[in-house]
Design an enzyme around this catalytic site. Structure first.
Site, PDB file in Angstrom:
ATOM      1  N   ASP A  49     -20.482 -14.554  -0.754  1.00 51.49           N
ATOM      2  CA  ASP A  49     -19.460 -15.095  -1.647  1.00 51.49           C
ATOM      3  C   ASP A  49     -18.128 -15.284  -0.949  1.00 51.49           C
ATOM      4  O   ASP A  49     -17.940 -14.884   0.179  1.00 51.49           O
ATOM      5  CB  ASP A  49     -19.203 -14.083  -2.770  1.00 51.49           C
ATOM      6  CG  ASP A  49     -20.275 -14.149  -3.832  1.00 51.49           C
ATOM      7  OD1 ASP A  49     -21.011 -15.132  -3.850  1.00 51.49           O
ATOM      8  OD2 ASP A  49     -20.353 -13.198  -4.632  1.00 51.49           O
ATOM      9  N   LYS A  71     -17.587 -18.976  -5.147  1.00 54.78           N
ATOM     10  CA  LYS A  71     -17.027 -19.753  -6.243  1.00 54.78           C
ATOM     11  C   LYS A  71     -15.514 -19.761  -6.140  1.00 54.78           C
ATOM     12  O   LYS A  71     -14.916 -18.727  -5.879  1.00 54.78           O
ATOM     13  CB  LYS A  71     -17.416 -19.126  -7.581  1.00 54.78           C
ATOM     14  CG  LYS A  71     -18.901 -19.015  -7.757  1.00 54.78           C
ATOM     15  CD  LYS A  71     -19.199 -18.144  -8.953  1.00 54.78           C
ATOM     16  CE  LYS A  71     -20.446 -17.321  -8.726  1.00 54.78           C
ATOM     17  NZ  LYS A  71     -20.553 -16.173  -9.575  1.00 54.78           N
ATOM     18  N   MET A 184     -10.126 -10.276 -12.630  1.00 59.26           N
ATOM     19  CA  MET A 184     -10.217 -11.710 -12.947  1.00 59.26           C
ATOM     20  C   MET A 184      -9.210 -12.130 -13.999  1.00 59.26           C
ATOM     21  O   MET A 184      -9.399 -13.131 -14.681  1.00 59.26           O
ATOM     22  CB  MET A 184     -11.629 -12.069 -13.457  1.00 59.26           C
ATOM     23  CG  MET A 184     -12.704 -11.777 -12.437  1.00 59.26           C
ATOM     24  SD  MET A 184     -14.330 -12.210 -13.023  1.00 59.26           S
ATOM     25  CE  MET A 184     -14.709 -10.846 -14.089  1.00 59.26           C
TER      26      MET A 184
HETATM   27  N1  SAH Z   1     -17.705  -6.967  -7.897  1.00 57.30           N
HETATM   28  C1  SAH Z   1     -16.294  -7.010  -7.648  1.00 57.30           C
HETATM   29  C2  SAH Z   1     -15.530  -7.734  -8.727  1.00 57.30           C
HETATM   30  C3  SAH Z   1     -15.904  -9.172  -8.860  1.00 57.30           C
HETATM   31  S1  SAH Z   1     -14.950 -10.040 -10.024  1.00 57.30           S
HETATM   32  C4  SAH Z   1     -15.783  -5.594  -7.447  1.00 57.30           C
HETATM   33  O1  SAH Z   1     -16.493  -4.623  -7.720  1.00 57.30           O
HETATM   34  O2  SAH Z   1     -14.674  -5.446  -6.947  1.00 57.30           O
HETATM   35  C5  SAH Z   1     -13.692 -10.745  -9.020  1.00 57.30           C
HETATM   36  C6  SAH Z   1     -12.373 -10.121  -9.334  1.00 57.30           C
HETATM   37  O3  SAH Z   1     -12.270  -8.874  -8.694  1.00 57.30           O
HETATM   38  C7  SAH Z   1     -11.166 -10.900  -8.870  1.00 57.30           C
HETATM   39  O4  SAH Z   1     -10.802 -11.912  -9.777  1.00 57.30           O
HETATM   40  C8  SAH Z   1     -10.114  -9.838  -8.799  1.00 57.30           C
HETATM   41  O5  SAH Z   1      -9.615  -9.510 -10.055  1.00 57.30           O
HETATM   42  C9  SAH Z   1     -10.931  -8.653  -8.323  1.00 57.30           C
HETATM   43  N2  SAH Z   1     -10.893  -8.496  -6.878  1.00 57.30           N
HETATM   44  C10 SAH Z   1     -11.934  -8.414  -6.043  1.00 57.30           C
HETATM   45  N3  SAH Z   1     -11.520  -8.192  -4.775  1.00 57.30           N
HETATM   46  C11 SAH Z   1     -10.175  -8.124  -4.836  1.00 57.30           C
HETATM   47  C12 SAH Z   1      -9.147  -7.895  -3.893  1.00 57.30           C
HETATM   48  N4  SAH Z   1      -9.412  -7.684  -2.594  1.00 57.30           N
HETATM   49  N5  SAH Z   1      -7.875  -7.892  -4.302  1.00 57.30           N
HETATM   50  C13 SAH Z   1      -7.564  -8.081  -5.590  1.00 57.30           C
HETATM   51  N6  SAH Z   1      -8.488  -8.303  -6.530  1.00 57.30           N
HETATM   52  C14 SAH Z   1      -9.772  -8.309  -6.173  1.00 57.30           C
END
Ligand code: SAH
Length: 520
Positions: A49, A71, A184
């Protein structure tokens, strides 16, 4: 043993198709699990991703098919049903497939959907959990998601309702005592804050938004439920971001270790065998080693006639001269390999170029008899030459790429044997990682600790022009005049030169510079 078993286990899954749903962690390369990294290292197909650390993708073996399905907020690069089918098809064709997802695959990652799709079709798979950004992001901003005094629970929500068409139940949310975390939700920050305020959550509740968490680009805005939006706009934060609401945000001033470290990254270009010492020294000084070796130290053939001959007449030398810790190590290892009796060294004196070399010599049980005031090869040559008489006999075990000047200075006084004992080879395996660290500003300082690291660096960068460009965001430090001269030849910018020509001297220059920056 355990590692071996894990590898065998993975290899056994080779014959039929298998899928690993792997959590890549939130961004920082170090925040992946050992199991996740091992899965990537044996993947035949890697499906990944957006927001995945590129160094992780580089860990896939040569020949691995890498498929990006990431995405963007509004434009789905590959729709989820197609991703499910892709994983299924590749595994059904007998491939070892790694599905690499940001954070944890089962936290808003649609990993559950992918797992179910595979399970329904009889494809064996496993999930390798990852560190979720919902916890690691706040942690890297100095915010613990729970705290005994103010939050006994934490709640993670999606702030993206496009797919779901159901909003948040703000009345319920506002009643929760625990920390509220939204993923998100950056585009919907206004909806979230207004909803909570309308439902009676106090306007003064501390709030923080962390963008690009755990990467070197991490930035955080802090405020209250009432004004956090303004703070985000002022700081020009952008997605991906995590919103945290609750009293725990107040811990940030004391716990904000990560952002305080930014600007303290130091590139380590030396051979991994040696760089441990440098990395350790850097950490002790509160700096952050970023390891990308561009040179490799290799002992030369210990059976070589010249080396064997020198080792078997050690008692004839009155001085042994060492110009680097590597030379000392390689020399004593060669003595051990040749089973030479160490008493042969009983009468010899030792000269070393500097303190680090003296320290390694001491580890082998020998003290240095001569160490020049200035730790450079000319000072060693000139100083030692004054002590030598024509009756002396010098052995100079050193690198195959050493220059001739020291030999000339010493041999003007007495017989000198220049013994090539190890080779310094350039290695560019980590070139991509190196370029990445420089481009994203992760390596604030780039110390060159020998002329060979300069050569290795330039090669890894793809030539002097690219090397100069890549150094634009960093400060290059030369350990001493020989290294600086090589940098000048290649027209690399020299930000500073260490006044003591040693690793400690290099660290000293960096610390002084940081102090200067803090006082600005
Ligand atoms: N599976 C992921 C989340 C996926 S949804 C997890 O466990 O972290 C994607 C969202 O995760 C983004 O829109 C943001 O809100 C958050 N996110 C993921 N990585 C991030 C990062 N390095 N910094 C800030 N937000 C992050």
């Amino acid at each position: 043993m355990k590692d071996e078993r894990a590898r065998e286990d993975m290899q056994n899954k080779r014959s039929r198709g298998y899928v690993w749903l792997v959590g890549a962690g939130p961004g920082d390369f170090g925040l992946i699990t050992l199991k996740g990294l091992a899965a990537i290292a044996q993947a035949e197909v890697l499906v990944y991703d957006r927001l995945i650390n590129s160094n992780l993708i580089d860990r896939a073996p040569a020949g691995c098919e890498k498929i990006y399905v990431g995405k963007q907020a509004a434009n789905h690069a590959m729709p989820q049903p197609q991703i499910n089918e892709l994983l299924y098809q590749k595994a059904a064709a007998g491939k070892r497939v790694v599905r690499l997802k940001g954070g944890d695959p089962y936290v808003f990652g649609r990993g559950g959907e992918e797992g179910l799709y595979l399970a329904e079709r009889g494809i064996p798979f496993e999930e390798v959990p990852g560190i979720t950004s919902s916890i690691a992001g706040p942690a890297y901003a100095g915010i613990p998601v729970t705290h005994r005094e103010c939050a006994s629970s934490f709640h993670v929500f999606t702030g993206n309702f496009k797919d779901e068409e159901r909003g948040l139940d703000f009345a319920n949310l506002a009643r929760l005592e625990g920390t509220l975390i939204f993923l998100m939700g950056f585009a919907n920050l206004n909806y979230i804050t207004q909803g909570l305020l309308a439902a009676g959550k106090p306007a003064g509740t501390p709030a923080a938004v962390i963008s690009q968490a755990t990467t070197q680009r991490q930035r955080t805005a802090v405020g209250t439920l009432a004004d956090i939006e303004e703070h985000c706009a002022a700081a020009k934060l952008s997605s991906p971001a995590i919103t945290v609401i609750g009293e725990v945000v107040n811990c940030r001033p004391q716990l904000n270790f990560f952002e305080q470290q930014q600007g303290r990254g130091v590139l380590v270009l030396r051979d991994a065998r040696q760089s441990d010492i440098f990395a350790q020294k850097l950490r002790q000084a509160g700096l952050f080693p970023v390891s990308c070796p561009v040179i490799q130290i290799e002992p030369l053939d210990w059976q070589a006639a010249e080396l064997q001959a020198a080792l078997h007449k050690l008692s004839t030398y009155s001085w042994l001269v060492f110009t680097s810790p590597n030379g000392v190590k390689a020399f004593f290892e060669a003595m051990q390999a040749a089973q030479v009796d160490w008493r042969a060294l009983g009468r010899a004196k030792f000269a070393v170029i500097g303190r680090a070399t003296a320290q390694v010599l001491q580890q082998f049980g020998f003290g240095a008899d001569y160490l020049p005031a200035k730790q450079v090869s000319d000072a060693l040559g000139q100083g030692l030459a004054e002590l030598l008489t024509p009756a002396d006999n010098v052995l100079l075990p050193r690198s195959a790429i050493a220059d001739n000047r020291l030999y000339q200075l010493l041999s003007a006084k007495c017989p000198v044997e220049d013994l090539k004992i190890y080779d310094t080879k350039i290695c560019t395996e980590d070139a991509q990682e190196l370029r990445g660290c420089l481009e994203n500003g992760q390596a604030a300082y780039v110390p060159f600790t020998s002329a060979s690291t300069v050569d290795g660096f330039v090669q890894a960068c793809g030539g002097p022009d690219l090397a100069r460009q890549l150094l634009a965001k960093s400060r290059a430090v030369a350990i001493g005049p020989v290294t600086a001269a090589r940098m000048q030849q290649l027209e690399l910018p020299i930000y500073a030169q260490a006044s003591e020509h040693s690793l400690d001297g290099v660290i000293e220059v960096i610390l002084q510079d940081l102090e200067g920056k803090e006082n600005d």
